[in-house]
Design an enzyme around this catalytic site. Structure first.
Site, PDB file in Angstrom:
ATOM      1  N   LYS A   1       0.837  -1.204   0.000  1.00  0.00           N
ATOM      2  CA  LYS A   1       0.000   0.000   0.000  1.00  0.00           C
ATOM      3  C   LYS A   1       0.871   1.254   0.000  1.00  0.00           C
ATOM      4  O   LYS A   1       0.638   2.187  -0.775  1.00  0.00           O
ATOM      5  CB  LYS A   1      -0.920   0.009   1.226  1.00  0.00           C
ATOM      6  CG  LYS A   1      -2.041  -1.001   1.167  1.00  0.00           C
ATOM      7  CD  LYS A   1      -2.886  -0.918   2.430  1.00  0.00           C
ATOM      8  CE  LYS A   1      -4.061  -1.866   2.399  1.00  0.00           C
ATOM      9  NZ  LYS A   1      -4.921  -1.729   3.588  1.00  0.00           N
TER      10      LYS A   1
ATOM     11  N   ALA B   1      -0.830   0.887   6.177  1.00  0.00           N
ATOM     12  CA  ALA B   1      -1.232   0.046   7.313  1.00  0.00           C
ATOM     13  C   ALA B   1      -2.330  -0.916   6.882  1.00  0.00           C
ATOM     14  O   ALA B   1      -3.051  -0.663   5.913  1.00  0.00           O
ATOM     15  CB  ALA B   1      -1.719   0.912   8.479  1.00  0.00           C
ATOM     16  N   ASP B   2      -2.436  -2.001   7.624  1.00  0.00           N
ATOM     17  CA  ASP B   2      -3.511  -2.947   7.400  1.00  0.00           C
ATOM     18  C   ASP B   2      -3.842  -3.626   8.724  1.00  0.00           C
ATOM     19  O   ASP B   2      -2.931  -3.993   9.468  1.00  0.00           O
ATOM     20  CB  ASP B   2      -3.141  -3.987   6.347  1.00  0.00           C
ATOM     21  CG  ASP B   2      -4.372  -4.587   5.707  1.00  0.00           C
ATOM     22  OD1 ASP B   2      -4.962  -3.930   4.833  1.00  0.00           O
ATOM     23  OD2 ASP B   2      -4.771  -5.689   6.110  1.00  0.00           O
ATOM     24  N   THR B   3      -5.124  -3.771   9.005  1.00  0.00           N
ATOM     25  CA  THR B   3      -5.586  -4.355  10.265  1.00  0.00           C
ATOM     26  C   THR B   3      -6.433  -5.581   9.987  1.00  0.00           C
ATOM     27  O   THR B   3      -7.234  -5.590   9.053  1.00  0.00           O
ATOM     28  CB  THR B   3      -6.418  -3.321  11.066  1.00  0.00           C
ATOM     29  OG1 THR B   3      -5.615  -2.165  11.304  1.00  0.00           O
ATOM     30  CG2 THR B   3      -6.889  -3.896  12.389  1.00  0.00           C
TER      31      THR B   3
END
Length: 191
Positions: A54, A70-72
């Site tokens: 990303k 970011a990734d959650t």
């Protein structure tokens, strides 16, 4: 030279949290055709790789900037829960989380293409939900809050009333672990 800071996310929650770390940054949506986790990597590393993809997708058009991606993901008993596709999927996720403990993993990537710098890391929090009734689940879904959130809940909103216990950083569960972001930014020499 102070470099500009870009958040590769359109999440209002991530924007608000990054505002606690830096007063000056811009928002650019990541430019990925698909968000796919590499099944050959451990989950946290696969999330870090996706966060870096990303960030790099935005850094291509701003090579002199420092870009944060970011990734959650919510994970319970090996089941990975991203954002629900519809109300039925949201309800299924909330039923699974009801009365149980799950993990929230947020991967963060920071890169600067011009400086040839990229760092990734992740934070893990453990969240325990109290038992939820079917009526509570239905009312929560009807309010719309779960539809754009990993695991179908927002701890910072109405979903916070479901939480009986939190181990780890609240910001991580919201979607951007600010202490980790501060550390990664401090470690970078390109700022």
């Amino acid at each position: 030279m102070k470099r500009s800071l870009i958040l590769a996310s359109t999440s209002p929650r991530r924007q608000a949290l990054l505002g606690e770390v830096s007063e000056a940054f811009t928002i650019v949506a990541p430019r990925l055709e698909q968000e796919i986790l590499d099944p050959t990597l451990p989950l946290a590393k696969a999330l870090e790789q996706l966060a870096l993809e990303k960030a790099r997708s935005v850094a291509k058009s701003a090579p002199d900037a420092v870009v944060i991606g970011a990734d959650t993901l919510v994970c319970k008993d090996g089941r990975r829960m991203g954002k629900p596709h519809d109300g039925a999927e949201a309800a299924a996720m909330l039923r699974l989380l009801s009365g149980a403990t799950h993990e929230v993993i947020t991967a963060v990537a920071i890169c600067c293409e011009e400086a040839g710098v990229a760092r990734t890391a992740h934070a893990v929090s453990r969240v325990t939900f109290r038992d939820l009734s079917e009526a509570e689940i239905a009312a929560y879904i009807a309010g719309g809050e779960p539809m754009d959130k990993a695991g179908s809940y927002g701890i910072q909103g109405e979903g916070g009333k479901f939480v009986a216990r939190l181990e780890g950083d609240f910001d991580n569960v919201v979607g951007l672990p600010t202490a980790l972001v501060r550390k990664l930014l401090a470690d970078l020499e390109c700022l």
